[in-house]
Write a protein that holds these residues in place. Structure first.
Motif, PDB file in Angstrom:
ATOM      1  N   ASP A 418       0.891  -1.043  -0.072  1.00 44.17           N
ATOM      2  CA  ASP A 418       0.050   0.041  -0.110  1.00 44.17           C
ATOM      3  C   ASP A 418       0.732   1.128   0.010  1.00 44.17           C
ATOM      4  OD1 ASP A 418      -2.512  -1.243   0.018  1.00 44.17           O
ATOM      5  OD2 ASP A 418      -2.385  -1.509   2.158  1.00 44.17           O
ATOM      6  N   MET A 419       0.500   2.290  -0.772  1.00 41.06           N
ATOM      7  CA  MET A 419       1.159   3.612  -0.770  1.00 41.06           C
ATOM      8  C   MET A 419       1.055   4.448   0.503  1.00 41.06           C
ATOM      9  SD  MET A 419       3.198   2.953  -3.442  1.00 41.06           S
ATOM     10  CE  MET A 419       3.966   4.571  -3.550  1.00 41.06           C
ATOM     11  N   ASP A 420       2.142   4.726   1.102  1.00 42.30           N
ATOM     12  CA  ASP A 420       1.899   5.525   2.137  1.00 42.30           C
ATOM     13  C   ASP A 420       2.496   6.948   1.799  1.00 42.30           C
ATOM     14  OD1 ASP A 420       1.171   3.516   3.790  1.00 42.30           O
ATOM     15  OD2 ASP A 420       3.272   2.701   3.480  1.00 42.30           O
ATOM     16  N   LEU A 421       2.226   7.845   2.832  1.00 41.73           N
ATOM     17  CA  LEU A 421       2.665   9.119   2.305  1.00 41.73           C
ATOM     18  C   LEU A 421       3.408   9.775   3.455  1.00 41.73           C
ATOM     19  CD1 LEU A 421       2.006  11.575   0.156  1.00 41.73           C
ATOM     20  CD2 LEU A 421       0.132  12.352   2.053  1.00 41.73           C
ATOM     21  N   ILE A 422       4.718  10.399   2.898  1.00 43.62           N
ATOM     22  CA  ILE A 422       5.484  11.361   4.169  1.00 43.62           C
ATOM     23  C   ILE A 422       5.432  12.775   3.490  1.00 43.62           C
ATOM     24  CG2 ILE A 422       7.866  11.508   4.644  1.00 43.62           C
ATOM     25  CD1 ILE A 422       8.326   8.731   4.370  1.00 43.62           C
ATOM     26  N   VAL A 423       5.108  13.715   4.712  1.00 42.15           N
ATOM     27  CA  VAL A 423       5.081  15.106   4.470  1.00 42.15           C
ATOM     28  C   VAL A 423       6.055  15.830   4.996  1.00 42.15           C
ATOM     29  CG1 VAL A 423       3.213  16.905   4.411  1.00 42.15           C
ATOM     30  CG2 VAL A 423       2.486  14.592   4.003  1.00 42.15           C
ATOM     31  N   ALA A 424       6.524  16.845   4.503  1.00 46.29           N
ATOM     32  CA  ALA A 424       7.432  17.959   5.069  1.00 46.29           C
ATOM     33  C   ALA A 424       6.918  19.181   4.890  1.00 46.29           C
ATOM     34  CB  ALA A 424       8.886  17.697   4.571  1.00 46.29           C
ATOM     35  N   GLY A 425       7.421  19.956   5.880  1.00 45.32           N
ATOM     36  CA  GLY A 425       7.148  21.468   5.778  1.00 45.32           C
ATOM     37  C   GLY A 425       7.868  22.360   6.885  1.00 45.32           C
ATOM     38  N   GLU A 426       7.384  23.686   6.987  1.00 44.65           N
ATOM     39  CA  GLU A 426       8.306  24.541   7.606  1.00 44.65           C
ATOM     40  C   GLU A 426       7.581  24.544   9.064  1.00 44.65           C
ATOM     41  OE1 GLU A 426       8.965  29.615   7.537  1.00 44.65           O
ATOM     42  OE2 GLU A 426       8.149  28.438   5.775  1.00 44.65           O
ATOM     43  N   TRP A 427       8.573  24.221  10.108  1.00 47.00           N
ATOM     44  CA  TRP A 427       8.155  24.137  11.454  1.00 47.00           C
ATOM     45  C   TRP A 427       7.442  22.768  11.538  1.00 47.00           C
ATOM     46  CZ3 TRP A 427      10.163  27.783  14.274  1.00 47.00           C
ATOM     47  CH2 TRP A 427      10.390  28.955  14.037  1.00 47.00           C
ATOM     48  N   MET A 428       7.683  21.979  10.614  1.00 50.14           N
ATOM     49  CA  MET A 428       7.096  20.421  10.896  1.00 50.14           C
ATOM     50  C   MET A 428       7.985  19.345  11.102  1.00 50.14           C
ATOM     51  SD  MET A 428       4.146  20.614   7.885  1.00 50.14           S
ATOM     52  CE  MET A 428       3.806  18.880   8.141  1.00 50.14           C
ATOM     53  N   PRO A 429       7.473  18.363  11.593  1.00 51.10           N
ATOM     54  CA  PRO A 429       8.475  17.150  11.742  1.00 51.10           C
ATOM     55  C   PRO A 429       8.210  16.554  10.503  1.00 51.10           C
ATOM     56  CG  PRO A 429       6.417  16.835  12.682  1.00 51.10           C
ATOM     57  CD  PRO A 429       6.320  18.170  12.441  1.00 51.10           C
ATOM     58  N   LEU A 430       9.124  15.630   9.864  1.00 52.43           N
ATOM     59  CA  LEU A 430       9.003  14.673   8.993  1.00 52.43           C
ATOM     60  C   LEU A 430       7.730  13.814   9.299  1.00 52.43           C
ATOM     61  CD1 LEU A 430      12.595  13.973   7.895  1.00 52.43           C
ATOM     62  CD2 LEU A 430      11.099  15.152   6.881  1.00 52.43           C
ATOM     63  N   VAL A 432       4.894  11.098   8.894  1.00 52.69           N
ATOM     64  CA  VAL A 432       4.561   9.872   7.953  1.00 52.69           C
ATOM     65  C   VAL A 432       2.990   9.247   8.210  1.00 52.69           C
ATOM     66  CG1 VAL A 432       4.932   7.253   7.608  1.00 52.69           C
ATOM     67  CG2 VAL A 432       6.903   8.685   8.435  1.00 52.69           C
ATOM     68  N   PHE A 433       2.479   9.277   7.324  1.00 51.95           N
ATOM     69  CA  PHE A 433       0.901   8.676   7.194  1.00 51.95           C
ATOM     70  C   PHE A 433       0.879   7.254   6.343  1.00 51.95           C
ATOM     71  CE2 PHE A 433       0.450  13.151   7.255  1.00 51.95           C
ATOM     72  CZ  PHE A 433      -0.555  13.344   8.232  1.00 51.95           C
ATOM     73  N   ASN A 434       0.517   6.493   7.696  1.00 49.53           N
ATOM     74  CA  ASN A 434       0.486   4.943   7.101  1.00 49.53           C
ATOM     75  C   ASN A 434      -1.008   4.852   6.368  1.00 49.53           C
ATOM     76  OD1 ASN A 434      -0.437   1.945   8.019  1.00 49.53           O
ATOM     77  ND2 ASN A 434       1.482   2.069   6.925  1.00 49.53           N
ATOM     78  N   LEU A 435      -0.966   3.934   5.206  1.00 46.93           N
ATOM     79  CA  LEU A 435      -2.505   3.553   4.741  1.00 46.93           C
ATOM     80  C   LEU A 435      -2.695   2.250   5.343  1.00 46.93           C
ATOM     81  CD1 LEU A 435      -4.755   3.752   2.964  1.00 46.93           C
ATOM     82  CD2 LEU A 435      -3.513   3.371   0.949  1.00 46.93           C
ATOM     83  N   SER A 436      -3.872   2.207   5.820  1.00 47.53           N
ATOM     84  CA  SER A 436      -4.258   0.686   6.622  1.00 47.53           C
ATOM     85  C   SER A 436      -5.878   0.970   6.722  1.00 47.53           C
ATOM     86  CB  SER A 436      -3.429   0.741   7.652  1.00 47.53           C
ATOM     87  OG  SER A 436      -3.955  -0.420   8.464  1.00 47.53           O
ATOM     88  N   GLU A 437      -6.396  -0.171   6.074  1.00 48.82           N
ATOM     89  CA  GLU A 437      -7.916  -0.230   6.093  1.00 48.82           C
ATOM     90  C   GLU A 437      -8.405   0.947   5.608  1.00 48.82           C
ATOM     91  OE1 GLU A 437      -8.655  -0.948  10.266  1.00 48.82           O
ATOM     92  OE2 GLU A 437      -7.556  -2.827  10.460  1.00 48.82           O
ATOM     93  N   GLY A 438      -8.150   1.175   4.555  1.00 47.97           N
ATOM     94  CA  GLY A 438      -8.826   2.503   3.828  1.00 47.97           C
ATOM     95  C   GLY A 438      -8.483   3.653   4.471  1.00 47.97           C
ATOM     96  N   LYS A 439      -7.715   4.029   5.461  1.00 49.75           N
ATOM     97  CA  LYS A 439      -7.386   5.209   6.043  1.00 49.75           C
ATOM     98  C   LYS A 439      -5.942   5.772   5.966  1.00 49.75           C
ATOM     99  CE  LYS A 439     -11.798   6.150   8.498  1.00 49.75           C
ATOM    100  NZ  LYS A 439     -12.339   6.657   9.604  1.00 49.75           N
ATOM    101  N   PHE A 440      -5.841   6.911   6.047  1.00 50.88           N
ATOM    102  CA  PHE A 440      -4.350   7.351   6.095  1.00 50.88           C
ATOM    103  C   PHE A 440      -4.401   7.891   7.804  1.00 50.88           C
ATOM    104  CE2 PHE A 440      -4.559   7.778   1.672  1.00 50.88           C
ATOM    105  CZ  PHE A 440      -3.344   7.230   1.393  1.00 50.88           C
TER     106      PHE A 440
END
Length: 688
Positions: A418-430, A432-440
């Motif tokens: 399943d494709m997961d998502l990693i997001v970065a930003g200003e003032w943000m931590p790295l 990680v959103f895990n896709l499992s059972e139809g939700k992130f």
């Protein structure tokens, strides 16, 4: 790494100036540090006779008594100057060599002349400049300390016009005078081209595009912004838009300045098309751009994220846009394909997360204009036959108020297909959103990315250690900037209506000796909150006041508060068990913010390398802009280690306010498109 210990704190060498400049007034002294030879330094000012407290504003050195060592003169405010005699000549191992010049008619002292001296396995270099500090001038002599070396093997002199002089086998403990009139021809300049993988190709491809940034004063509305939020573009998207097997590109425009679509010609040059369409769309500020097949007809369509800081959330000029391709490179705007998304965005990243055969979208929210650093909404858009449905609330509710997103990548980090998502930003931590059972779902601190809060600007992925899973390259602010941060002493921001005028105020804070102080001075701070000048009548009172005293501990407790624990651009190793390990790159890769990343095997050794680009010209008035970056080539070894190759060897030179870099395959070779804010696009060819 060089370190300095002050009190209970250990500071890296690049933090010393920041430390000393921030000492309380009553603790200001002269500091001298001795190299212990094991990459550590110790304080020796008392041992060396330099421990007198003073308020000094100038220093010069020179051999005042002609005994072969350098003496010191220190000027003091409202006090006598200090004159320190150097007693090194009274000890053993005090050999030296002094060099002066008789220059040409218009430069009699030979200012700017370079000198290399070689003795044994050692080499020393100096260049003659008289002014090394504030209103202080040195004697026009270069002094080389030789220790126990009694003979110099070779001296090379290079004058400003390139002429040179070479002498060999010289005795120590003398002063030599070099005369320009006796100089020879310039020495041949030998360059190691063994790793020269990049050359400028802008003229080759005959590309004349120049990005034009509109004038907007972000600081008029938000006095204490750390940097402008209206100058974050342009971004570039690459694809074959007209089906001729040649890659083309779109580069985003600024507010009221149109973007441009360029087609590649059969000879490798480019020409722009659809200029009338983009001119009609100039009321938007383009941020993230990407080509993908939105409607499933086999060609690539164009998605453009709308952003900027000029208009507020809810304004239709912040609505994202989808342009459909007829297969021949002619585009038309689909007014009904996207839901209402009138927020200031950053990036769009396609992926078929639901495995139904079409591409869905993650759209990152960059900011709430005029409300820095309030978190923006990000979106998950499901592709329903070319029409996109906002499924954020049901599939990924944590995307709401996610933060100031700058970049995102789809990655199956846990290898569950399943494709997961990693997001970065200003003032943000790295994040990680895990896709499992139809939700992130956002993973917890056990993922190894705790304390990763930074000013992240870019992400890329690849298997850099050869273990079968994908790792991450993360571009951050870098370590060559005014701001510094660590886990124990983070860089902080607070957002709150501190003075009760119904407007959010920005407060930046930094730690000094365990105490959090306001970053900005009394003048700028009182521009935002006039009551500060009444509460602290003098600059001295404000300078020594902790943040809690200035703004109130209870009020700060009610404010939105973000922290940064690291500004280092880093390699994020996927450990294969759902966790990651962060390793900062070496200092050569930390000299500038990283806004763009390319992953590629540049030197064709079978291992993935990394190319980065970036700078940041839009800093607030009290901070020098970040402009030292010229791009960095990081050579990978296939084991997760990277070596930064200097420009003089690699040939990579991507200067300017770089906001994005992208690979494009060209008839003339593989090219790197370098998108620069308010500047001409640069094209760099990778030497095959």
């Amino acid at each position: 790494m060089l370190k300095l210990t002050y009190g209970k704190n250990v500071f890296k060498s690049e933090e010393w100036d920041y430390l000393l400049e921030s000492l309380p007034v009553e603790k200001i002294k002269n500091y001298m540090y001795k190299n212990n030879g094991d990459l550590t330094f110790t304080k020796v000012m008392d041992e060396w006779g330099l421990g007198q407290p003073s308020f000094s504003n100038g220093c010069a050195y020179g051999d005042l008594d002609n005994d072969g060592d350098l003496d010191l003169i220190v000027n003091n405010i409202d006090d006598y100057a200090f004159v320190y005699e150097n007693n090194l000549d009274k000890k053993e191992n005090g050999n030296y060599l002094r060099i002066s010049f008789e220059g040409p008619e218009q430069n009699l002292l030979g200012l700017g002349t370079k000198v290399w001296i070689y003795h044994g396995d050692s080499m020393q270099f100096q260049q003659l400049y008289l002014t090394h500090g504030y209103r202080s001038s040195m004697e026009p002599v270069l002094h080389f300390g030789l220790g126990n070396t009694s003979k110099v093997d070779k001296i090379i002199i290079t004058w400003l016009d390139g002429k040179s002089t070479v002498l060999e086998n010289l005795e120590a403990n003398q002063e030599l005078v070099f005369k320009y009139a006796q100089a020879g021809d310039p020495m041949p300049f030998e360059v190691d081209n063994s790793e020269r993988y990049f050359v400028d190709a802008t003229n080759e491809v005959q590309l004349d595009y120049r990005h034009s940034e509109n004038e907007f004063n972000d600081f008029f509305r938000e006095v204490l912004l750390p940097h402008k939020m209206s100058t974050l573009g342009p971004n570039v998207a690459v694809a074959d838009v007209n089906g001729d097997s040649l890659e083309d590109f779109y580069i985003g425009g600024s507010y009221r300045m149109p973007g441009s679509l360029y087609l590649q010609n059969t000879d490798g040059t480019f020409h722009s098309i659809e200029e009338e369409l983009w001119l009609e769309e100039r009321g938007y500020e383009d941020m993230g751009v990407t080509f993908f097949d939105a409607d499933g007809d086999g060609d690539v369509d164009l998605y453009v994220v709308s952003g900027g800081n000029e208009v507020k959330n809810g304004d239709q000029r912040l609505q994202d846009r989808l342009y459909l391709n007829d297969g021949l490179g002619h585009f038309s705007k689909d007014e009904n394909a996207l839901p209402d998304m009138t927020m200031s965005g950053s990036k769009v990243v396609p992926c078929d997360y639901d495995k139904d055969g079409d591409l869905d979208l993650f759209v990152g929210g960059r900011q709430n204009p005029g409300m820095y650093p309030q978190p923006a909404d990000s979106y998950l858009l499901r592709n329903d036959g070319g029409k996109f449905t906002d499924v954020t609330d049901t599939m990924a509710p944590e995307f709401r108020k996610l933060g100031m997103v700058t970049s995102a990548i789809w990655i199956d980090y846990d290898m569950d297909e399943d494709m997961d998502l990693i997001v970065a930003g200003e003032w943000m931590p790295l994040t990680v959103f895990n896709l499992s059972e139809g939700k992130f779902t956002k993973t917890g601190d056990e993922n190894g990315l705790k304390y990763s809060n930074g000013w992240w600007f870019s992400l890329a992925k690849g298997d850099f250690d050869g273990d079968g899973d994908e790792d991450i390259i993360a571009g951050n602010l870098g370590l060559n900037y005014k701001y510094h941060a660590s886990k124990d002493e983070p860089f902080e921001v607070y957002s709150y209506d501190f003075d009760g005028n119904d407007k959010l105020d920005i407060v930046l804070g930094y730690f000094n000796e365990g105490i959090l102080f306001p970053l900005r001075g009394r003048s700028c701070s009182s521009q935002q909150i006039p009551g500060i000048s009444e509460k602290f009548p003098t600059y001295d009172e404000f300078a020594i006041a902790p943040l809690t005293e200035v703004y109130g501990e209870e009020t700060l407790g009610q404010a939105l508060n973000y922290k940064v624990q690291t500004f280092a651009s880093s390699y994020i190793e996927n450990l294969g068990d759902g966790t990651f390990r962060i390793t900062p790159f070496e200092n050569l890769a930390q000299i500038a913010p990283v806004s763009g990343i390319i992953v590629r095997d540049v030197n064709r050794d079978g291992h993935l390398d990394v190319i980065t680009g970036g700078n940041m010209y839009n800093a607030e008035i009290e901070t020098i802009r970040a402009d030292a970056g010229t791009g960095t080539y990081l050579r990978g070894d296939g084991k997760g280690h990277f070596k930064a190759v200097p420009f003089i060897k690699s040939g990579l030179y991507a200067d300017g306010d770089v906001k994005d870099i992208q690979i494009i395959e060209n008839k003339l070779g593989t090219m790197i498109l370098v998108a620069r804010n308010n500047d001409k696009m640069k094209v760099i060819r990778i030497v095959e």
